[in-house]
Write a protein that holds these residues in place. Structure first.
Motif, mmCIF file in Angstrom:
data_model
loop_
_atom_site.group_PDB
_atom_site.id
_atom_site.type_symbol
_atom_site.label_atom_id
_atom_site.label_comp_id
_atom_site.label_asym_id
_atom_site.label_seq_id
_atom_site.Cartn_x
_atom_site.Cartn_y
_atom_site.Cartn_z
ATOM 1 N N SER A 30 -93.465 129.350 -0.704
ATOM 2 C CA SER A 30 -92.766 130.471 -1.322
ATOM 3 C C SER A 30 -93.391 130.828 -2.676
ATOM 4 O O SER A 30 -93.121 131.885 -3.220
ATOM 5 N N LEU A 31 -94.262 129.957 -3.186
ATOM 6 C CA LEU A 31 -94.912 130.215 -4.471
ATOM 7 C C LEU A 31 -96.095 131.163 -4.291
ATOM 8 O O LEU A 31 -96.932 130.965 -3.402
ATOM 9 N N PRO A 32 -96.209 132.175 -5.138
ATOM 10 C CA PRO A 32 -97.342 133.101 -5.025
ATOM 11 C C PRO A 32 -98.702 132.411 -5.162
ATOM 12 O O PRO A 32 -99.662 132.801 -4.510
ATOM 13 N N SER A 33 -98.775 131.381 -5.990
ATOM 14 C CA SER A 33 -100.056 130.683 -6.171
ATOM 15 C C SER A 33 -100.500 130.011 -4.871
ATOM 16 O O SER A 33 -101.678 130.070 -4.499
ATOM 17 N N THR A 34 -99.573 129.379 -4.164
ATOM 18 C CA THR A 34 -99.907 128.725 -2.892
ATOM 19 C C THR A 34 -100.320 129.769 -1.860
ATOM 20 O O THR A 34 -101.310 129.590 -1.150
ATOM 21 N N ARG A 35 -99.585 130.870 -1.786
ATOM 22 C CA ARG A 35 -99.927 131.915 -0.817
ATOM 23 C C ARG A 35 -101.293 132.522 -1.128
ATOM 24 O O ARG A 35 -102.072 132.813 -0.211
ATOM 25 N N THR A 36 -101.615 132.688 -2.404
ATOM 26 C CA THR A 36 -102.921 133.233 -2.785
ATOM 27 C C THR A 36 -104.041 132.291 -2.365
ATOM 28 O O THR A 36 -105.057 132.728 -1.799
ATOM 29 N N LEU A 37 -103.870 130.988 -2.606
ATOM 30 C CA LEU A 37 -104.892 130.023 -2.191
ATOM 31 C C LEU A 37 -105.042 130.006 -0.675
ATOM 32 O O LEU A 37 -106.150 129.884 -0.152
ATOM 33 N N VAL A 41 -108.492 130.716 1.615
ATOM 34 C CA VAL A 41 -108.985 129.884 2.717
ATOM 35 C C VAL A 41 -109.122 130.718 3.987
ATOM 36 O O VAL A 41 -110.168 130.721 4.640
ATOM 37 N N ARG A 42 -108.059 131.421 4.340
ATOM 38 C CA ARG A 42 -108.044 132.196 5.594
ATOM 39 C C ARG A 42 -109.179 133.224 5.650
ATOM 40 O O ARG A 42 -109.864 133.353 6.656
ATOM 41 N N LEU A 56 -117.439 123.917 -14.034
ATOM 42 C CA LEU A 56 -117.235 125.126 -13.256
ATOM 43 C C LEU A 56 -117.814 124.920 -11.873
ATOM 44 O O LEU A 56 -118.931 124.409 -11.735
ATOM 45 N N MET A 57 -117.059 125.291 -10.858
ATOM 46 C CA MET A 57 -117.520 125.165 -9.468
ATOM 47 C C MET A 57 -117.466 126.537 -8.824
ATOM 48 O O MET A 57 -116.578 127.327 -9.120
ATOM 49 N N GLN A 58 -118.409 126.791 -7.912
ATOM 50 C CA GLN A 58 -118.379 128.007 -7.114
ATOM 51 C C GLN A 58 -118.654 127.644 -5.676
ATOM 52 O O GLN A 58 -119.460 126.759 -5.391
ATOM 53 N N GLY A 59 -117.987 128.328 -4.773
ATOM 54 C CA GLY A 59 -118.208 128.095 -3.355
ATOM 55 C C GLY A 59 -117.092 128.704 -2.538
ATOM 56 O O GLY A 59 -116.274 129.472 -3.048
ATOM 57 N N ILE A 60 -117.055 128.326 -1.284
ATOM 58 C CA ILE A 60 -116.048 128.838 -0.358
ATOM 59 C C ILE A 60 -114.946 127.799 -0.242
ATOM 60 O O ILE A 60 -115.222 126.625 0.012
ATOM 61 N N MET A 61 -113.707 128.240 -0.408
ATOM 62 C CA MET A 61 -112.579 127.330 -0.255
ATOM 63 C C MET A 61 -112.366 127.113 1.239
ATOM 64 O O MET A 61 -112.105 128.054 1.981
ATOM 65 N N MET A 62 -112.519 125.860 1.686
ATOM 66 C CA MET A 62 -112.473 125.549 3.118
ATOM 67 C C MET A 62 -111.064 125.222 3.609
ATOM 68 O O MET A 62 -110.681 125.610 4.693
ATOM 69 N N TRP A 63 -110.315 124.453 2.844
ATOM 70 C CA TRP A 63 -108.951 124.073 3.211
ATOM 71 C C TRP A 63 -108.218 123.615 1.970
ATOM 72 O O TRP A 63 -108.831 123.363 0.936
ATOM 73 N N LEU A 64 -106.887 123.528 2.081
ATOM 74 C CA LEU A 64 -106.106 122.965 1.000
ATOM 75 C C LEU A 64 -104.905 122.237 1.576
ATOM 76 O O LEU A 64 -104.473 122.508 2.697
ATOM 77 N N ASP A 65 -104.429 121.279 0.828
ATOM 78 C CA ASP A 65 -103.220 120.546 1.175
ATOM 79 C C ASP A 65 -102.424 120.365 -0.119
ATOM 80 O O ASP A 65 -102.832 120.886 -1.154
ATOM 81 N N PRO A 66 -101.303 119.673 -0.083
ATOM 82 C CA PRO A 66 -100.494 119.560 -1.307
ATOM 83 C C PRO A 66 -101.208 118.882 -2.473
ATOM 84 O O PRO A 66 -100.851 119.104 -3.624
ATOM 85 N N GLU A 67 -102.209 118.065 -2.213
ATOM 86 C CA GLU A 67 -102.883 117.317 -3.272
ATOM 87 C C GLU A 67 -104.243 117.889 -3.674
ATOM 88 O O GLU A 67 -104.610 117.845 -4.833
ATOM 89 N N CYS A 68 -105.002 118.371 -2.714
ATOM 90 C CA CYS A 68 -106.407 118.725 -2.936
ATOM 91 C C CYS A 68 -106.773 120.027 -2.245
ATOM 92 O O CYS A 68 -106.033 120.537 -1.435
ATOM 93 N N PHE A 69 -107.971 120.501 -2.569
ATOM 94 C CA PHE A 69 -108.605 121.497 -1.732
ATOM 95 C C PHE A 69 -110.090 121.180 -1.665
ATOM 96 O O PHE A 69 -110.626 120.430 -2.473
#
Length: 107
Positions: A30-37, A41-42, A56-69
């Motif tokens: 329900s948090l906008p930050s989670t939906r944006t992340l 990914v999608r 600083l990191m750059q790349g493609i976000m592959m997946w995320l979970d409650p702890e990491c991405f």
């Protein structure tokens, strides 16, 4: 009953000293930050993530979970990033790996 052996005493003290297992809370979608992340990914967004260390990191976000991405860096290396170590994440646009929309046959 005789005295306890050293191994029994050590086992008992280690058992009482160990921390209880940490329970990971589910992601609050329900948090906008989670939906944006999740959109990053999608849609395979190319992202920039700044860590609280200043890195600083750059790349493609592959997946995320409650702890990491996971970020697949431009070099191809996949890096796990703990969410609590992030200062910010921003999209740099869609990745070339992102699926391209299909052209409408009527055009």
């Amino acid at each position: 009953m005789g005295p306890k052996s050293v191994s029994v005493l050590l086992t008992e003290s280690l058992t009482t000293m160990s921390a209880p297992p940490k329970k990971t809370e589910p992601m609050d979608t329900s948090l906008p930050s989670t939906r944006t992340l999740q959109v990053y990914v999608r849609d395979k967004h190319h992202v920039e993530a700044k860590l609280i260390t200043g890195d600083l990191m750059q790349g493609i976000m592959m997946w995320l979970d409650p702890e990491c991405f996971c970020v697949k860096e431009d070099s191809g290396q996949r890096t796990l990033v703990w969410r609590r170590s992030i200062a910010y994440v921003r999209s740099l646009g869609l990745s070339p790996e992102a699926p391209q929309p299909q052209a409408d046959a009527a055009e």
